[in-house]
Design an enzyme around this catalytic site. Structure first.
Site, PDB file in Angstrom:
ATOM      1  N   SER A   1      54.873  -3.391 -69.671  1.00  0.00           N
ATOM      2  CA  SER A   1      53.607  -3.299 -68.927  1.00  0.00           C
ATOM      3  C   SER A   1      52.551  -4.062 -69.703  1.00  0.00           C
ATOM      4  CB  SER A   1      53.174  -1.833 -68.810  1.00  0.00           C
ATOM      5  OG  SER A   1      51.814  -1.770 -68.436  1.00  0.00           O
TER       6      SER A   1
ATOM      7  N   GLY B   1      56.289   5.156 -63.800  1.00  0.00           N
ATOM      8  CA  GLY B   1      56.988   5.470 -62.549  1.00  0.00           C
ATOM      9  C   GLY B   1      58.477   5.185 -62.677  1.00  0.00           C
TER      10      GLY B   1
ATOM     11  N   ARG C   1      49.721 -12.031 -66.259  1.00  0.00           N
ATOM     12  CA  ARG C   1      51.071 -11.494 -66.353  1.00  0.00           C
ATOM     13  C   ARG C   1      52.114 -12.600 -66.427  1.00  0.00           C
ATOM     14  NH1 ARG C   1      51.601  -6.859 -61.996  1.00  0.00           N
ATOM     15  NH2 ARG C   1      53.289  -8.102 -61.182  1.00  0.00           N
TER      16      ARG C   1
ATOM     17  N   GLY D   1      44.594  -4.128 -65.903  1.00  0.00           N
ATOM     18  CA  GLY D   1      44.786  -2.975 -66.777  1.00  0.00           C
ATOM     19  C   GLY D   1      44.790  -1.657 -66.040  1.00  0.00           C
TER      20      GLY D   1
ATOM     21  N   HIS E   1      46.850 -12.354 -61.711  1.00  0.00           N
ATOM     22  CA  HIS E   1      48.238 -12.378 -62.187  1.00  0.00           C
ATOM     23  C   HIS E   1      48.531 -13.475 -63.207  1.00  0.00           C
ATOM     24  CE1 HIS E   1      48.538  -9.624 -58.856  1.00  0.00           C
ATOM     25  NE2 HIS E   1      49.670  -9.201 -59.374  1.00  0.00           N
TER      26      HIS E   1
ATOM     27  N   ARG F   1      28.571 -16.226 -62.582  1.00  0.00           N
ATOM     28  CA  ARG F   1      29.811 -16.500 -61.842  1.00  0.00           C
ATOM     29  C   ARG F   1      30.857 -15.455 -62.205  1.00  0.00           C
ATOM     30  NH1 ARG F   1      26.903 -19.642 -59.704  1.00  0.00           N
ATOM     31  NH2 ARG F   1      27.233 -21.842 -59.255  1.00  0.00           N
TER      32      ARG F   1
ATOM     33  N   ARG G   1      24.975 -20.235 -68.502  1.00  0.00           N
ATOM     34  CA  ARG G   1      25.340 -19.279 -67.457  1.00  0.00           C
ATOM     35  C   ARG G   1      25.982 -18.038 -68.047  1.00  0.00           C
ATOM     36  NH1 ARG G   1      28.417 -23.147 -63.202  1.00  0.00           N
ATOM     37  NH2 ARG G   1      26.725 -23.336 -61.710  1.00  0.00           N
TER      38      ARG G   1
ATOM     39  N   GLU H   1      39.530  -4.008 -64.412  1.00  0.00           N
ATOM     40  CA  GLU H   1      39.658  -3.796 -62.962  1.00  0.00           C
ATOM     41  C   GLU H   1      39.435  -2.326 -62.586  1.00  0.00           C
ATOM     42  OE1 GLU H   1      43.540  -4.236 -61.185  1.00  0.00           O
ATOM     43  OE2 GLU H   1      44.544  -3.792 -63.074  1.00  0.00           O
TER      44      GLU H   1
ATOM     45  N   ASP I   1      49.577  -3.603 -69.481  1.00  0.00           N
ATOM     46  CA  ASP I   1      48.369  -2.777 -69.600  1.00  0.00           C
ATOM     47  C   ASP I   1      48.204  -2.095 -70.960  1.00  0.00           C
ATOM     48  OD1 ASP I   1      48.178  -3.516 -66.990  1.00  0.00           O
ATOM     49  OD2 ASP I   1      48.561  -1.539 -66.152  1.00  0.00           O
TER      50      ASP I   1
HETATM   51  O1  F6P Z   1      50.550  -2.599 -64.393  1.00  0.00           O
HETATM   52  C1  F6P Z   1      50.459  -3.975 -64.487  1.00  0.00           C
HETATM   53  C2  F6P Z   1      49.485  -4.531 -63.503  1.00  0.00           C
HETATM   54  O2  F6P Z   1      49.432  -5.913 -63.685  1.00  0.00           O
HETATM   55  C3  F6P Z   1      48.097  -3.906 -63.552  1.00  0.00           C
HETATM   56  O3  F6P Z   1      47.330  -4.408 -64.604  1.00  0.00           O
HETATM   57  C4  F6P Z   1      47.585  -4.244 -62.172  1.00  0.00           C
HETATM   58  O4  F6P Z   1      46.638  -3.310 -61.760  1.00  0.00           O
HETATM   59  C5  F6P Z   1      48.810  -4.157 -61.323  1.00  0.00           C
HETATM   60  O5  F6P Z   1      49.914  -4.313 -62.174  1.00  0.00           O
HETATM   61  C6  F6P Z   1      48.898  -5.175 -60.222  1.00  0.00           C
HETATM   62  O6  F6P Z   1      49.998  -4.869 -59.435  1.00  0.00           O
HETATM   63  P1  F6P Z   1      50.650  -5.880 -58.404  1.00  0.00           P
HETATM   64  O7  F6P Z   1      51.357  -6.950 -59.171  1.00  0.00           O
HETATM   65  O8  F6P Z   1      51.579  -5.050 -57.608  1.00  0.00           O
HETATM   66  O9  F6P Z   1      49.525  -6.473 -57.605  1.00  0.00           O
END
Ligand code: F6P
Length: 366
Positions: A150, A106, A287, A195, A284, A278, A187, A250, A152
């Site tokens: 990214s 984007g 990240r 991703g 996040h 579980r 478990r 996800e 991802d």
């Molecule tokens: O593109 C990176 C990412 O962390 C994806 O893995 C995730 O779906 C998305 O961003 C989450 O976005 P936000 O930080 O806006 O919740």
């Protein structure tokens, strides 16, 4: 020389700071002024002190820090011509007509739109008396280069995106941690990883963490997968395996395109295996935190190459994406990479996984 502006946009990713550092120091060592555009495109539109020159020391001690020290944000205004007009005026005010954009598809598409419009934006600024003809003539074109930030690893044209390796380390460490508690209780843990439309983190995390089963968007399981998954896990228990790990991306989907959620997987496991399961959603955490060594050096190399690319750009040169293929830093036409990336997402959304894998340059096997 005219200046270079650098911005980070979209979701942050570990390694963005290393890229920023390399951009700044390469530019300065070439005698080119370099400016941080804080908060991505929002800062470009707002201008003022959102655009500030950076010195050698300003980017000292940031290599090991996660996130992006110049901030990132989503900007609706930049999507409008009005916003881009303001952004162009702000860049020229600082003497900038070269940009390094570090972001996802984007952000890079937005940058390309801006680059194409540059002449007409400047013409409008001149017509409306906001810019003198002489000043506009000093900035005949906008040079652009893209780096992919990214976690991802979802981008065509580079084997790795900035942040993906660090996120994978985070996932692997989390699975390692879960394994010990899972084994103590015999478990199963369902681990949900990020991703968006890309299963890279889930697949590689599952392999690195020695998981039992993985669900990714690119390879939706055939109907009856629940039975096969449970049979596998049962066989593992029978063979003496005390812990079971199922990794769910996800964006995982079934063959009909319905989401496969981590909670659904947990329920299936509990009901059919009659044992505790579980869910851990890593979110996040993936990240955040320090970038891996790989993300630091790769980001440094692509940041350096980005400036070299900008300094040799001419009005006719196509914007390039700087990435890494087969362990070498490469440049490829930016918009081709963006378009291929978007086609992959579209193919996945349409359930055409074979096509998605072909576009990515990989092969597809069940
Ligand atoms: O593109 C990176 C990412 O962390 C994806 O893995 C995730 O779906 C998305 O961003 C989450 O976005 P936000 O930080 O806006 O919740």
């Amino acid at each position: 020389p005219t200046g270079i502006g650098v911005l980070t946009s979209g979701g942050d990713a570990q390694g963005m700071n290393a890229a920023l550092r390399a951009v700044v120091r390469t530019a300065l060592s070439r005698g080119v002024p370099v400016y941080a555009i804080y908060e991505g495109y929002r800062g470009m539109v707002e201008g003022g002190n959102r655009i500030r020159p950076l010195s050698w020391d300003d980017v000292g001690g940031i290599m090991h820090r996660g996130g992006t020290i110049i901030g990132t944000a989503r900007s609706r205004t930049f999507r409008t011509r009005e916003g881009r007009l303001q952004a162009a005026a702000n860049l020229i005010e600082h003497g900038i007509n070269r940009l390094v954009v570090i972001g996802g598809d984007g952000s890079l598409t937005g940058a390309d739109t801006f680059r194409r419009e540059w002449s007409s934006l400047l013409a409008e600024l001149v017509e409306t008396g906001k810019l003198s003809r002489e000043t506009a003539a000093r900035y005949p074109f906008l040079a652009l280069v893209g780096l992919v930030g990214s976690i991802d690893n979802d981008f065509y044209g580079t084997d790795m995106t900035i942040g993906a390796d660090s996120a994978l380390h985070r996932i692997t460490a989390a699975i390692d941690a879960l394994v010990s508690t899972a084994a103590s209780h015999q478990r199963t843990f369902v681990v949900e990883v990020m991703g968006r439309h890309c299963g890279y983190l889930a697949l590689m995390g599952a392999v690195a963490g020695g998981a039992d089963y993985v669900l990714i968007p690119e390879n939706p399981p055939e109907p009856g997968w629940e039975d096969r998954m449970c049979a596998l896990l049962r066989a593992g228990r029978a063979a003496g395996r005390r812990e079971s790990i199922v990794v769910v991306a996800e964006g995982a989907r079934d063959r009909e395109g319905n989401p496969i959620t981590s909670d659904y997987v947990r329920r299936v496991l509990e009901e059919r295996l009659e044992e505790d399961a579980r869910v851990t959603i890593l979110g996040h955490v993936q990240r955040g935190g320090t970038p891996s060594a790989f993300d630091r050096w790769m980001s440094t190399l692509v940041g350096y190459a980005a400036v070299e690319e900008l300094l040799s750009a001419t009005p006719d040169s196509e914007p390039q994406l700087i990435g890494m293929r087969y362990n070498r830093i490469t440049r490829q036409p930016l918009m081709h990479c963006v378009e291929q990336t978007q086609q992959v997402s579209a193919a996945i959304a349409a359930g055409d996984y074979q096509r998605a894998m072909e576009l990515r340059g990989g092969s597809f096997t069940e």
